[in-house]
Design a protein around this motif. Structure first.
Motif, PDB file in Angstrom:
ATOM      1  N   MET A 109      23.987  45.975   2.525  1.00 29.75           N
ATOM      2  CA  MET A 109      23.560  44.772   3.335  1.00 29.75           C
ATOM      3  C   MET A 109      22.535  45.035   4.278  1.00 29.75           C
ATOM      4  O   MET A 109      22.720  45.670   5.122  1.00 29.75           O
ATOM      5  N   ARG A 110      21.603  44.552   4.212  1.00 26.96           N
ATOM      6  CA  ARG A 110      20.134  44.368   5.331  1.00 26.96           C
ATOM      7  C   ARG A 110      21.045  43.758   6.687  1.00 26.96           C
ATOM      8  O   ARG A 110      21.236  42.639   6.686  1.00 26.96           O
ATOM      9  N   MET A 111      20.528  44.526   7.696  1.00 27.74           N
ATOM     10  CA  MET A 111      21.004  44.188   9.014  1.00 27.74           C
ATOM     11  C   MET A 111      19.817  43.405   9.459  1.00 27.74           C
ATOM     12  O   MET A 111      18.579  44.032   9.712  1.00 27.74           O
ATOM     13  N   ALA A 112      19.661  42.110   9.807  1.00 25.65           N
ATOM     14  CA  ALA A 112      18.757  41.263  10.148  1.00 25.65           C
ATOM     15  C   ALA A 112      18.239  41.608  11.713  1.00 25.65           C
ATOM     16  O   ALA A 112      17.104  41.704  11.977  1.00 25.65           O
ATOM     17  N   LYS A 113      19.214  42.016  12.471  1.00 28.50           N
ATOM     18  CA  LYS A 113      19.022  42.018  13.842  1.00 28.50           C
ATOM     19  C   LYS A 113      20.423  42.951  14.487  1.00 28.50           C
ATOM     20  O   LYS A 113      21.594  42.730  13.874  1.00 28.50           O
ATOM     21  N   GLY A 114      20.076  43.844  15.298  1.00 26.79           N
ATOM     22  CA  GLY A 114      21.161  44.603  15.845  1.00 26.79           C
ATOM     23  C   GLY A 114      21.566  45.814  14.932  1.00 26.79           C
ATOM     24  O   GLY A 114      20.773  46.259  14.327  1.00 26.79           O
ATOM     25  N   ARG A 115      22.907  46.046  14.978  1.00 28.75           N
ATOM     26  CA  ARG A 115      23.361  47.267  14.210  1.00 28.75           C
ATOM     27  C   ARG A 115      24.817  46.908  13.696  1.00 28.75           C
ATOM     28  O   ARG A 115      25.284  45.798  14.108  1.00 28.75           O
ATOM     29  N   PRO A 116      25.347  47.679  12.860  1.00 22.70           N
ATOM     30  CA  PRO A 116      26.589  47.625  12.281  1.00 22.70           C
ATOM     31  C   PRO A 116      27.564  47.991  13.496  1.00 22.70           C
ATOM     32  O   PRO A 116      27.133  48.538  14.395  1.00 22.70           O
ATOM     33  N   ILE A 117      28.728  47.744  13.178  1.00 24.43           N
ATOM     34  CA  ILE A 117      29.964  47.778  14.240  1.00 24.43           C
ATOM     35  C   ILE A 117      30.173  49.411  14.415  1.00 24.43           C
ATOM     36  O   ILE A 117      30.148  50.329  13.248  1.00 24.43           O
ATOM     37  N   HIS A 118      30.475  49.893  15.499  1.00 22.76           N
ATOM     38  CA  HIS A 118      31.050  51.351  15.679  1.00 22.76           C
ATOM     39  C   HIS A 118      32.557  51.408  15.287  1.00 22.76           C
ATOM     40  O   HIS A 118      33.263  50.421  15.715  1.00 22.76           O
ATOM     41  N   PRO A 119      33.047  52.555  14.786  1.00 24.75           N
ATOM     42  CA  PRO A 119      34.572  52.700  14.370  1.00 24.75           C
ATOM     43  C   PRO A 119      35.207  52.455  15.684  1.00 24.75           C
ATOM     44  O   PRO A 119      35.315  53.119  16.804  1.00 24.75           O
ATOM     45  N   GLY A 120      36.496  51.401  15.789  1.00 28.67           N
ATOM     46  CA  GLY A 120      37.185  51.364  16.572  1.00 28.67           C
ATOM     47  C   GLY A 120      36.520  50.490  17.868  1.00 28.67           C
ATOM     48  O   GLY A 120      37.402  50.140  18.603  1.00 28.67           O
ATOM     49  N   ALA A 121      35.493  50.141  17.935  1.00 27.44           N
ATOM     50  CA  ALA A 121      34.736  49.612  19.121  1.00 27.44           C
ATOM     51  C   ALA A 121      35.120  48.042  18.952  1.00 27.44           C
ATOM     52  O   ALA A 121      35.252  47.210  17.932  1.00 27.44           O
TER      53      ALA A 121
END
Length: 361
Positions: A109-121
């Motif tokens: 899935m393409r990130m249009a802006k920003g980044r994916p979540i970090h584990p546990g954050a």
């Protein structure tokens, strides 16, 4: 039109890539996992063990899988710094999914802006429809969302996905880390280099090794799931394609029969023409001209009927207009080619008539 529409459905951008993805669901509630802490503990072990699968490129899991027959889940939420209700007085509601941090990479899935979540954050990802609907004309990155837990900061905006199939509209979606939104069941997704089905037995064994009471249900591939979603339009395209092929064959046989019968009654005429100096090519052209006139009349009637009736199937079409000129030209060319083929066979026979034999008869 229906066949072209089905081809468009197959090529439609879903917002994720179903190719080479193996899937399987685990029902934690049915295996005795009653509390959120128990669910989190199992998912942590699963998250650690999944990357060790032989042939796995990327792994993850989600509470609701795109294209799956189950329904999506709604949730109420508030945005820190904004009124609890919208201007029309309604509360904010969105679809949501509880996912692992690597879910977006696995589904491509393409990130249009920003980044994916970090584990546990304490982070959350929303889709483009969510950003347009609830945070228009502002940057959603950094805003906080509250829903049944601590505030979660928006760190990424993922491109919209057609999670119910290519014919459906996109919806507002939020992607919670599973640590903050544990659910009673999850679908594991594993992207592979080659045949995704080959990894399913290993995936089943891995899940059982973590929890013997927990079977892997509905093991299959995303490509098969995608194929099932397109089952109805595929059946429609196949049926109408078969009917169209049968109609074209009947037209070919009908034109051939009519022209062959006519040529049989004009044997003497053709013999006289050949005796008086006509070439075989001219005879072929004469017969072809008669056959193509019939084809042109039928084509004109057929196109007129199609233009009138095409609008009635507009709801069944995807990516093609009911009066698409390319489709009509292609269909007309196929019909005229059929008329030419049905006429050419008796025309060739007429050009080979022996003048003396024709005159003697």
């Amino acid at each position: 039109l229906i066949v072209r529409s089905f081809a468009g459905l197959q090529r439609a951008d879903l917002g994720f890539n179903p190719a080479n993805v193996a899937i399987g669901r685990v029902a934690l509630g049915g295996a005795g996992y009653r509390t959120g802490d128990e669910v989190r503990a199992f998912l942590r072990r699963l998250e650690e063990r999944l990357p060790s699968l032989p042939g796995a490129v990327s792994t993850g899991f989600t509470s609701v899988l795109p294209l799956s027959p189950g329904g999506d889940s709604d949730i109420n939420f508030t945005i820190v710094g904004k009124p609890a209700r919208l201007e029309n007085g309604r509360i904010r509601v969105s679809w949501y999914r509880s996912v692992s941090a690597s879910y977006f990479e696995t589904m491509q899935m393409r990130m249009a802006k920003g980044r994916p979540i970090h584990p546990g954050a304490q982070e959350i990802v929303v889709n483009e429809s969510f950003a347009r609907r609830f945070l228009p004309n502002e940057d959603p990155i950094g805003r906080q969302i509250v829903s049944d837990g601590p505030p979660l900061t928006i760190v990424g905006i993922v491109a919209d996905a057609r999670t119910r199939g290519p014919r459906t509209d996109t919806r507002n979606e939020m992607f919670f880390p599973y640590q903050f939104m544990p659910e009673g069941g999850y679908t594991i997704v594993v992207r592979t280099h080659g045949d995704a089905a080959a990894i399913l037995p290993t995936l089943r064994t891995l899940v059982t090794s973590i929890e013997p009471r927990l079977p892997l249900t509905r093991p299959e591939t995303m490509e098969l799931l995608h194929r099932d979603v397109l089952g109805q339009p595929r059946l429609l395209a196949m049926l109408l394609g078969a009917f169209a092929g049968a109609a074209l064959l009947l037209a070919l046989l009908g034109i051939y029969g009519v022209i062959a019968y006519a040529v049989g009654h004009r044997t003497t005429e053709m013999g006289i023409r050949l005796a008086l100096g006509a070439t075989p090519r001219q005879v072929v052209g004469l017969v072809l001209g008669d056959g193509l006139k019939l084809g042109a009349i039928g084509l004109a009637l057929g196109v007129a009927g199609a233009l009138v009736s095409a609008r009635s199937i507009g709801a069944l079409l995807y990516g093609v207009a009911p009066r698409d000129p390319v489709t009509f030209v292609a269909a007309a060319a196929a019909i005229m080619a059929t008329a030419a083929l049905g006429t050419w066979i008796p025309a060739r026979r007429a050009s080979r008539i022996e003048p003396t034999e024709a005159l003697r008869s």
